[in-house]
Design a protein around this motif. Sequence first.
Motif, PDB file in Angstrom:
ATOM      1  N   PRO A  43       0.794  -1.227   0.000  1.00 58.57           N
ATOM      2  CA  PRO A  43       0.000   0.000   0.000  1.00 58.57           C
ATOM      3  C   PRO A  43       0.832   1.286   0.000  1.00 58.57           C
ATOM      4  CG  PRO A  43      -0.963  -1.572   1.509  1.00 58.57           C
ATOM      5  CD  PRO A  43       0.332  -2.170   1.029  1.00 58.57           C
ATOM      6  N   ALA A  44       1.816   1.384   0.852  1.00 60.03           N
ATOM      7  CA  ALA A  44       2.595   2.631   0.960  1.00 60.03           C
ATOM      8  C   ALA A  44       3.394   2.894  -0.319  1.00 60.03           C
ATOM      9  CB  ALA A  44       3.524   2.578   2.171  1.00 60.03           C
TER      10      ALA A  44
ATOM     11  N   GLN B  71       2.745   6.062  -2.935  1.00 60.17           N
ATOM     12  CA  GLN B  71       3.834   6.996  -3.219  1.00 60.17           C
ATOM     13  C   GLN B  71       4.080   7.113  -4.727  1.00 60.17           C
ATOM     14  OE1 GLN B  71       7.577   5.857  -1.464  1.00 60.17           O
ATOM     15  NE2 GLN B  71       8.399   7.940  -1.617  1.00 60.17           N
TER      16      GLN B  71
ATOM     17  N   VAL C 210      -7.102   7.144   0.877  1.00 61.22           N
ATOM     18  CA  VAL C 210      -7.454   7.159   2.309  1.00 61.22           C
ATOM     19  C   VAL C 210      -7.631   5.725   2.811  1.00 61.22           C
ATOM     20  CG1 VAL C 210      -9.274   7.782   3.959  1.00 61.22           C
ATOM     21  CG2 VAL C 210      -8.445   9.477   2.311  1.00 61.22           C
TER      22      VAL C 210
ATOM     23  N   LEU D  17      -6.181   3.134   1.904  1.00 62.42           N
ATOM     24  CA  LEU D  17      -4.900   2.423   2.045  1.00 62.42           C
ATOM     25  C   LEU D  17      -4.360   2.501   3.474  1.00 62.42           C
ATOM     26  CD1 LEU D  17      -3.101   3.413  -1.292  1.00 62.42           C
ATOM     27  CD2 LEU D  17      -4.184   1.224  -0.722  1.00 62.42           C
ATOM     28  N   GLN D  18      -4.891   3.429   4.258  1.00 64.14           N
ATOM     29  CA  GLN D  18      -4.495   3.559   5.670  1.00 64.14           C
ATOM     30  C   GLN D  18      -5.415   2.744   6.586  1.00 64.14           C
ATOM     31  OE1 GLN D  18      -1.740   5.497   6.214  1.00 64.14           O
ATOM     32  NE2 GLN D  18      -1.725   5.883   4.009  1.00 64.14           N
ATOM     33  N   GLN D  19      -6.393   2.061   6.001  1.00 64.80           N
ATOM     34  CA  GLN D  19      -7.406   1.369   6.792  1.00 64.80           C
ATOM     35  C   GLN D  19      -7.267  -0.143   6.655  1.00 64.80           C
ATOM     36  OE1 GLN D  19     -10.952   3.291   5.298  1.00 64.80           O
ATOM     37  NE2 GLN D  19     -10.497   5.220   6.355  1.00 64.80           N
ATOM     38  N   ASP D  20      -8.291  -0.867   7.083  1.00 67.64           N
ATOM     39  CA  ASP D  20      -8.190  -2.330   7.081  1.00 67.64           C
ATOM     40  C   ASP D  20      -8.275  -2.903   5.669  1.00 67.64           C
ATOM     41  OD1 ASP D  20     -10.998  -3.054   6.351  1.00 67.64           O
ATOM     42  OD2 ASP D  20     -11.474  -2.129   8.283  1.00 67.64           O
TER      43      ASP D  20
ATOM     44  N   GLN E  12      -9.618  -1.419   1.970  1.00 70.71           N
ATOM     45  CA  GLN E  12      -8.642  -1.266   0.888  1.00 70.71           C
ATOM     46  C   GLN E  12      -9.130  -1.989  -0.370  1.00 70.71           C
ATOM     47  OE1 GLN E  12      -4.589  -2.304   1.880  1.00 70.71           O
ATOM     48  NE2 GLN E  12      -4.744  -1.371   3.907  1.00 70.71           N
TER      49      GLN E  12
END
Length: 197
Positions: free
Chosen positions: A73-74, A78, A143, A145-148, A152
């Motif tokens: 995800p990260a 990016q 957004v 991508l920061q969750q479960d 995602q």
Amino acid sequence: MSDLPSGLLIDHRTGLPEDLRFLAEKYPRETWAGHANLGEMAQFWLQRHDMFRELGGMLQKSVSDYREGLLPPAGFAQWFAPRLNFFLQQLHGHHQVEDLHYFPVFARAERRLQRGFDILDSDHHVIHDALERNAATAREFLVALQQDADKQHFAADAYADENERLIHMLTRHLHDEEDLIIPLMLDRGEDALGVAG
């Protein structure tokens, strides 16, 4: 809402109507590269369109790679966010220049193509709405991508569907626009049209 018949709308058409293809038949695509009237503006136009096709394909592939677990995800976020922003901004700007300057010049130069420019103008409105939906869905995806994992997955699927619709429309539009404009440039020459670089 467009006044065009449904068969000419970007979501439904498979190409330009025959009555708008008289210059495209006179100057088929395979003759463009070697034509004496393929000037700097026509080459730039084709390069910009190729850039949109290439970048759209790269964005689609990155989403597919993420969904298949090939990108974390990260790392995906990016890579994806700046390229998507560039793609959407450049496409919006490209259409504005066409609408405000080039399409009116070309339509005055060859009145028989006016309906073609009406079709392209309608495309731009539909694509503009699709760009806004794409950006909104992308924000939700980033957004998520920061969750479960479920959020995602759901957001990735929603964005992939929206992006696929945009790329499909854009591909049709770019092809039809080239078939209308490049043969006109080859037929008249960029200097005569007043669009030389």
